[in-house]
Design an enzyme around this catalytic site. Structure first.
Site, PDB file in Angstrom:
ATOM      1  N   HIS A  10       0.825  -1.211   0.000  1.00  0.00           N
ATOM      2  CA  HIS A  10       0.000   0.000   0.000  1.00  0.00           C
ATOM      3  C   HIS A  10       0.858   1.259   0.000  1.00  0.00           C
ATOM      4  CE1 HIS A  10      -4.049  -1.670   0.425  1.00  0.00           C
ATOM      5  NE2 HIS A  10      -3.503  -2.622   1.147  1.00  0.00           N
ATOM      6  N   ASP A  58      -0.428  -4.800   5.822  1.00  0.00           N
ATOM      7  CA  ASP A  58      -1.447  -5.678   5.246  1.00  0.00           C
ATOM      8  C   ASP A  58      -1.250  -5.882   3.753  1.00  0.00           C
ATOM      9  OD1 ASP A  58      -4.040  -3.451   4.258  1.00  0.00           O
ATOM     10  OD2 ASP A  58      -2.043  -2.898   4.991  1.00  0.00           O
ATOM     11  N   GLU A  59      -1.878  -6.909   3.246  1.00  0.00           N
ATOM     12  CA  GLU A  59      -1.993  -7.172   1.798  1.00  0.00           C
ATOM     13  C   GLU A  59      -0.678  -6.963   1.060  1.00  0.00           C
ATOM     14  OE1 GLU A  59      -6.589  -6.412   0.825  1.00  0.00           O
ATOM     15  OE2 GLU A  59      -5.459  -4.555   1.079  1.00  0.00           O
ATOM     16  N   VAL A  60       0.356  -7.673   1.490  1.00  0.00           N
ATOM     17  CA  VAL A  60       1.665  -7.509   0.864  1.00  0.00           C
ATOM     18  C   VAL A  60       1.838  -8.560  -0.227  1.00  0.00           C
ATOM     19  CG1 VAL A  60       4.154  -7.425   1.250  1.00  0.00           C
ATOM     20  CG2 VAL A  60       2.591  -6.636   3.033  1.00  0.00           C
TER      21      VAL A  60
END
Lengths: 521, 406
Positions: free
Chosen positions: B261, B314-316
């Protein structure tokens, strides 16, 4: 034109002529000399600009001049605009290392008369330049107007010229020197709010008034009452507001006065509407026998025009109700006659109170020849009505529902922008009978939670149509120039706390479809 | 009869009225009892602090009281004639602690009494801290309403005895100013609305893939990643928000989400991208990446005074690490696979934050993947799984959030 203004005009033209000769004539519609779109909304009548950037002092001082310059309304307006221009960046601003070019705003108002009437002079000129430059005689910024209301319009334009520079941390005016001479094309540039289908708190109405002033709209048509609720206090008939939705969804007389006064400070008229004889079911909650106390309302609403409604009258109930049927029979009236009788009687009462009656177009369509000649006909059903109205010598306001009803969510901004109040009217004398137009925010499906994002940015498109010159706005390319300018204005509205919706969605008041900059959505 | 005894008898008489019936307070206080009398609030209601240890040097209460009066009137003119009896002349606020620094787990409890006996009649607030008193004023404002018939501010169902304290110390709202820039006025409006419902943590998700709107003095090109020239927050803007919130008892939790992100970081510093064609997550092999994180957190520490900072995590999606040669080489040299590298990144960022005096909050993937390696004081921010199915959080603290997909 007051002599001082003429002098400045000549001086300004002399000053600018020292620069490139091409700039002596007004710039091509809405481009600055350097070819950028002009981010002023609505587009002013005449303007020239340059290539300089001027720093504006955050302690900008007001220098009031002229018979009207000292008016409280001017000082208050200046404070409001100073707040809008500087406060969002008050903490970030750094002192300008080279000093400020604009430290003072001179506001010259020729007349001390503060009467706000339809057709009041709203013209103004603005001159902004750096002091001592080769091309300028006077330094700083000056607004000149004949009335305080012209000055207020000028202050709005000035506020749109001031932009915060995130690198230098100063407020600047770009493309100076500016010379602007501006006035509206139409005197009646309205927005209608419906507080019967949904009650709107006073704070919301105030915010709508503020947002109107940002785009120079100048008539708030307050559709206070309708079938569903009667929220307004009428002291002589105190049971009427029992027709309000609830005990707290009400306006006191003081609330109404306050709204009128709040609007007046921004040069905005409030045109009240009592829609009769249809759209009046909520009255029955309080009184079986119906007649408004218009004389009381006359004191609260000083605007010269009063809207008496008269639309969508379904007369079935008159025939079905025995005592009404008897009344009709006694007078040998059909229900159609009775409708006419009702409207004309209401008009008489309004005229006795020194009001000009405004009526929705059905009254004209049904018995136009009998309407009082002072009547202003309010078109809404469709196109092509105002030409017929003015041909009969009556005045007209355009609200063609196909384009200017804001509750019609499937009308994109381009259609709002290109709607022309004078369409089909070629005779110049008849053109003068079109007072202007109005965008209507009907409230059946809009409430406090979404009214502003339904109104904006489309109302801005209509605002420019009603303020700016026909030739100039027709000359712009819709999908490049106008769109860029409307995007900029929408972002400005957002920055000023107005929840204007994305411009490019097809349906109004829809959320953005994904992440993105204000300037492209 | 002594006033206190009279008061006691009055309450006993009303005692049976509890919160079982319709009480228009939100959120519902811990304990509420009320009566059936109508009182009015004076046009000239005043605030006093008799018996208070706290002196309101920062005018936190004074300003809050004025805001409350404005809210109660809501633009109407409350100019009816004050009745001779049943008239509340004001509010007396007793704050027992002189502490006025907002912080995590500050005591937010309060007692609010609105009696029907007393000369002069006034509402009484008692709170441990000024922040409890702020909540009490909110509750009091919800008891009052503008009466259209009398043009007075009325207060029904007195006497009231309210004793309140929050169940959880962290009651947060996240705003996302990266996907869309929100003007300061909008953020302040959100803060005001939070106080109406007693939310107390503004989680400011400032930066993400799409835009980097905030000024970072240590690395001034970072905000080149803003959407546009004007969709930006200066450091003084951020300070303004923190102060505005603090005065209202709202903490501001800043988030700098790493290593995913973070695509917008590279607009100003392209070396933070693995490559020009592969721009997320941040380059784990580059020491400069961590220098920038250090700069950001150092600048944050001067502005965001809440004890926590949110580091995301998050969401890597690590494919850009394996696909970019110099990073692949670095992984090999350090005997890491991408999961190791993800863990390494998060832990190193945590250490930087801790060195600046913060405790860390991370999104739950960090816990799900290497929970036992996280700093022991980490707060895990749940967002993905509705039930805490993924094993016990052990000794880690946890915040529950809505799933992002809702």
């Amino acid at each position: 034109m007051p002599p001082k203004l003429l002098t400045h005009l000549i001086l300004a033209l002399v000053a600018v002529s020292g620069a490139a000769a091409a700039r002596r004539h007004p710039a091509p519609a809405n481009f600055t000399a350097s070819g950028n779109p002009v981010y002023i909304w609505p587009l002013p009548k005449n303007f020239t600009s340059g290539t300089q950037t001027l720093a504006v002092d955050p302690d900008l001082a007001l220098d009031p001049q002229g018979a009207g310059g000292g008016a409280a309304a001017v000082a208050e307006a200046f404070e409001r605009y100073r707040h809008l221009i500087f406060s969002p960046w008050a903490h970030a601003a750094r002192p300008a290392s080279a000093g400020y070019d604009v430290a003072r705003l001179t506001v010259v108002v020729a007349s001390a008369d503060e009467t706000l009437e339809l057709g009041v002079d709203e013209s103004y000129t603005i001159y902004i330049a750096a002091a001592g430059g080769a091309n300028s005689i006077v330094g700083g910024a000056t607004i000149e107007a004949n009335t305080i209301y012209g000055a207020i319009r000028g202050l709005e334009t000035f506020s749109q010229l001031c932009v915060f520079n995130y690198d230098t941390k100063n407020v600047e005016v770009r493309y100076a020197p500016w010379y602007i001479q501006d006035e509206p094309r139409f005197a009646f540039r309205g927005l209608m709010l419906d507080t019967s289908r949904h009650y709107l708190p006073v704070d919301v109405i105030k915010q709508v008034i503020d947002s109107m002033s940002f785009s120079k709209l100048n008539v708030l048509h307050w559709h206070i009452i309708d079938e569903q609720s009667f929220p307004l206090e009428i002291p002589s008939y105190p049971n009427l507001w029992k027709g309000s939705y609830s005990k707290s969804e009400r306006y006191t007389v003081e609330d109404a006065r306050y709204i009128v006064s709040y609007a007046k400070k921004r040069g905005i008229h409030v045109m009240a509407e009592i829609d009769v004889p249809g759209h009046a079911e909520s009255w029955g909650n309080g009184y079986p026998k119906l007649w408004p106390s218009l004389s009381y309302m006359r004191k609260i609403f000083p605007f010269g025009l009063f809207h008496l409604g008269g639309d969508e009258v379904y007369t079935g109930c008159w025939n079905l109700t025995p005592h009404v049927k008897q009344w009709l029979d006694e007078r040998n009236m059909t229900t159609k006659d009775a409708y006419k009788y009702f409207v004309l009687k209401a008009q008489e009462i309004a005229i006795d109170l020194n009001w000009i009656p405004v009526n929705w177009e059905e009254t004209f369509n049904s018995f136009g020849g009998s309407l009082n000649p002072r009547t202003v006909v309010h078109n809404w059903l469709g196109p092509g009505v105002c030409p017929k109205v003015v041909a009969k010598g009556l005045r007209c306001i355009m609200s063609n529902q196909g384009v200017w009803y804001l509750d019609h969510l499937d009308v994109p901004w381009e259609q709002v922008y290109t709607a022309e109040p004078l369409a089909g009217i070629d005779d110049t004398a008849q053109q003068k009978l079109v007072l202007g137009g109005e965008v209507c925010m009907w409230g059946e499906t809009a409430d406090t939670s979404d009214v502003q994002q339904t109104i904006w940015p489309r109302a801005a498109a209509a605002a420019e149509r009603m303020w700016s010159q026909l030739e100039a706005i027709s000359a712009q390319d819709l999908e490049t120039t106008v769109l860029a300018r409307l995007h900029y204005f929408r972002c400005l509205l957002n920055h000023r706390g107005i929840a204007a919706a994305p411009v490019t969605n097809f349906y109004a008041r829809r959320p953005p479809i994904g992440p993105g900059s204000c300037f492209v959505q | 009869m002594a006033p206190a005894l009279r008061l006691l008898l009055a309450f006993l008489a009303i005692g049976s009225c509890t919160a079982a019936d319709h009480v228009d307070l939100w959120p519902m206080p811990k304990t509420v009892s009320h009566g059936t009398q109508r009182l009015y609030v004076s046009n000239n209601a005043t605030m006093s602090m008799a018996g208070s240890k706290y002196s309101d040097g920062k005018a936190i209460l004074k300003d809050a009281f004025q805001r409350m009066l404005d809210l109660m009137k809501l633009n109407h003119n409350a100019d009816g004639a004050n009745p001779s009896s049943s008239l509340l002349t004001g509010v007396n606020i007793v704050v027992l602690s002189t502490q006025d620094e907002l912080g995590f787990e500050v005591d937010e409890s309060y007692n609010l009494t609105v009696p029907t006996i007393g000369e002069p009649l006034h509402a009484q607030i008692e709170a441990q801290t000024v922040f409890g008193a702020l909540h009490a004023l909110q509750t009091f404002s919800q008891l009052c309403h503008f009466e259209f018939t009398s043009r007075l501010i009325g207060l029904n169902s007195a006497p009231w005895m309210i004793s309140d304290a929050p169940r959880f110390p962290y009651r947060g709202l996240l705003i996302d100013t990266s996907r869309h820039y929100l003007p300061l006025a909008t953020i302040k409006g959100v803060i005001d609305a939070m106080t109406y419902s007693k939310l107390n943590v503004l989680h400011w998700h400032i930066v993400d893939e799409q835009s980097f709107p905030i000024e970072i003095p240590s690395y001034p090109k970072l905000w080149n990643g803003s959407y546009s020239y004007s969709e930006r927050y200066t450091m003084p803007d951020a300070i303004d928000i923190v102060r505005y919130a603090e005065k209202r008892g709202v903490n501001v939790l800043a988030e700098i989400d790493v290593p995913g992100h973070a695509r917008s970081w590279g607009v100003g510093y392209p070396e933070l991208w693995p490559s020009d064609s592969c721009r997320e997550p941040l380059d784990v092999s580059n020491n400069f990446t961590f220098k920038v994180i250090d700069g950001i957190l150092s600048d944050f520490s001067k502005v965001f005074k809440f004890k926590f900072v949110h580091l995301g995590g998050d969401e890597v999606n690590t494919s850009c690490w394996t696909e970019t040669p110099h990073i692949k080489e670095w992984l090999n040299n350090n005997h890491m696979n991408v999961s190791d590298a993800y863990r390494y990144f998060v832990l190193r960022a945590q250490k930087i934050a801790i060195s600046h005096g913060y405790e860390v909050i991370n999104w739950e993937e960090t816990f799900n993947n290497f929970g036992d390696k996280l700093d022991r004081k980490t707060v895990v921010h749940n967002w993905y799984f509705l039930n805490h199915e993924k094993g016990s959080v052990g000794n880690c603290r946890i915040i529950h959030a809505c799933t992002k997909n809702q």
